[in-house]
Design a protein around this motif. Sequence first.
Motif, mmCIF file in Angstrom:
data_model
loop_
_atom_site.group_PDB
_atom_site.id
_atom_site.type_symbol
_atom_site.label_atom_id
_atom_site.label_comp_id
_atom_site.label_asym_id
_atom_site.label_seq_id
_atom_site.Cartn_x
_atom_site.Cartn_y
_atom_site.Cartn_z
ATOM 1 N N HIS A 138 0.633 -1.284 0.140
ATOM 2 C CA HIS A 138 0.002 -0.123 -0.112
ATOM 3 C C HIS A 138 0.749 1.346 -0.050
ATOM 4 O O HIS A 138 1.565 1.473 1.078
ATOM 5 C CB HIS A 138 -0.951 -0.053 1.149
ATOM 6 C CG HIS A 138 -2.026 0.969 1.059
ATOM 7 N ND1 HIS A 138 -3.236 0.572 0.583
ATOM 8 C CD2 HIS A 138 -1.948 2.370 1.543
ATOM 9 C CE1 HIS A 138 -4.015 1.775 0.784
ATOM 10 N NE2 HIS A 138 -3.137 2.768 1.131
ATOM 11 N N HIS A 164 -5.702 -2.609 5.462
ATOM 12 C CA HIS A 164 -4.405 -1.678 5.505
ATOM 13 C C HIS A 164 -4.322 -0.839 6.488
ATOM 14 O O HIS A 164 -5.385 -0.436 7.325
ATOM 15 C CB HIS A 164 -4.767 -0.625 4.269
ATOM 16 C CG HIS A 164 -4.372 0.584 4.466
ATOM 17 N ND1 HIS A 164 -2.996 1.164 4.726
ATOM 18 C CD2 HIS A 164 -5.351 1.574 4.381
ATOM 19 C CE1 HIS A 164 -3.350 2.600 4.669
ATOM 20 N NE2 HIS A 164 -4.538 2.885 4.629
ATOM 21 N N ASP A 168 2.527 2.873 3.147
ATOM 22 C CA ASP A 168 1.562 4.078 2.874
ATOM 23 C C ASP A 168 2.327 5.378 2.486
ATOM 24 O O ASP A 168 1.867 6.430 3.017
ATOM 25 C CB ASP A 168 0.698 4.159 4.155
ATOM 26 C CG ASP A 168 -0.531 4.881 4.143
ATOM 27 O OD1 ASP A 168 -1.301 4.861 2.924
ATOM 28 O OD2 ASP A 168 -1.260 5.310 5.065
ATOM 29 N N GLU A 224 -7.910 1.832 -1.620
ATOM 30 C CA GLU A 224 -8.626 1.327 -0.442
ATOM 31 C C GLU A 224 -9.867 1.878 -0.755
ATOM 32 O O GLU A 224 -10.151 3.078 -1.016
ATOM 33 C CB GLU A 224 -7.897 2.279 0.824
ATOM 34 C CG GLU A 224 -7.758 3.664 0.376
ATOM 35 C CD GLU A 224 -6.416 4.189 1.328
ATOM 36 O OE1 GLU A 224 -6.743 4.167 2.493
ATOM 37 O OE2 GLU A 224 -5.610 4.517 0.723
ATOM 38 N N HIS A 275 0.989 5.695 -2.030
ATOM 39 C CA HIS A 275 0.590 6.669 -2.951
ATOM 40 C C HIS A 275 1.512 7.455 -3.609
ATOM 41 O O HIS A 275 1.965 8.554 -3.237
ATOM 42 C CB HIS A 275 -0.502 7.375 -2.059
ATOM 43 C CG HIS A 275 -1.384 6.914 -1.386
ATOM 44 N ND1 HIS A 275 -2.649 6.237 -1.799
ATOM 45 C CD2 HIS A 275 -1.468 6.607 0.114
ATOM 46 C CE1 HIS A 275 -3.335 5.871 -0.922
ATOM 47 N NE2 HIS A 275 -2.611 5.821 0.323
HETATM 48 ZN ZN LIG Z 1 -3.555 4.923 1.515
#
Ligand SMILES: [Zn+2]
Length: 250
Positions: A6, A150, A198, A90, A8
């Motif tokens: 996970h 997550h 994350d 997500e 971004h």
């Molecule tokens: Zn996230």
Amino acid sequence: MLIDVHAHLDFKQFDADRDEVIERAGREGVVIINSGLGTTGIGNTLDLIQKHKNVYATLGLTPTEFKTDEIESTIRLIRGSRGRIVGLGEVGLDYYWIKDAEKRREEASTFSRFIELSRELKLPLVIHSRDAEEDTLRILKEEGITALLHCFGGSPEQAVEAASEGHLISIPANIANSSQKQKIAKAVALESLVLETDSPYLSPVPKTRNEPVNIKETAKKIAELKGVDVSIVEDATTKNAAEFFRLRLP
Ligand SMILES: [Zn+2]
């Protein structure tokens, strides 16, 4: 090889050096699952997976999005991206930012639509749940769905119970400074753990930008907590993630 389940990387925090960050991860054997959110995030994430061999995509929507247009367009884009992505998310419930009961019901109804979509597209679900663990786990149970949770924010007991119901528990890089995350990593068996950064959030060094290569520190920390060799943590979490997303790894 490690899998950051996970991140971004499409966020603006990486505008100056995105390719460099992704290539650095690649050199260190880190595969990235980028979570593209909403119409803009989806477009940018699809570009990333086209450009980089070590990036895969899950597509979803932040639970705090209530605009009907954006919800509908996101669902349409995800349907159209089917063969190119490895999961949905997500998606989920956020009770930290959303306190209003009516709004929380709206969140739940959008969440249900994504659960439906995951069934329709036969794609696994990545769940965002913030201060909403009880409702999230209840809904997943009612729907008979197992998912990847997550950045699990519940108690160690909740994490163990979720794992026993077949969910994967994802441990973020800020385990370095979070006693709650350390307790969860200790309590949950390796068979149910995966690793995430994350990025750009949840850095092991507070107030710095996180990046996928830091996942190696997470593996080390879990190995230390469990008293096993780091290779055991790496192998188990990579296997769990690859099976969950049905990845064909390079
Ligand atoms: Zn996230």
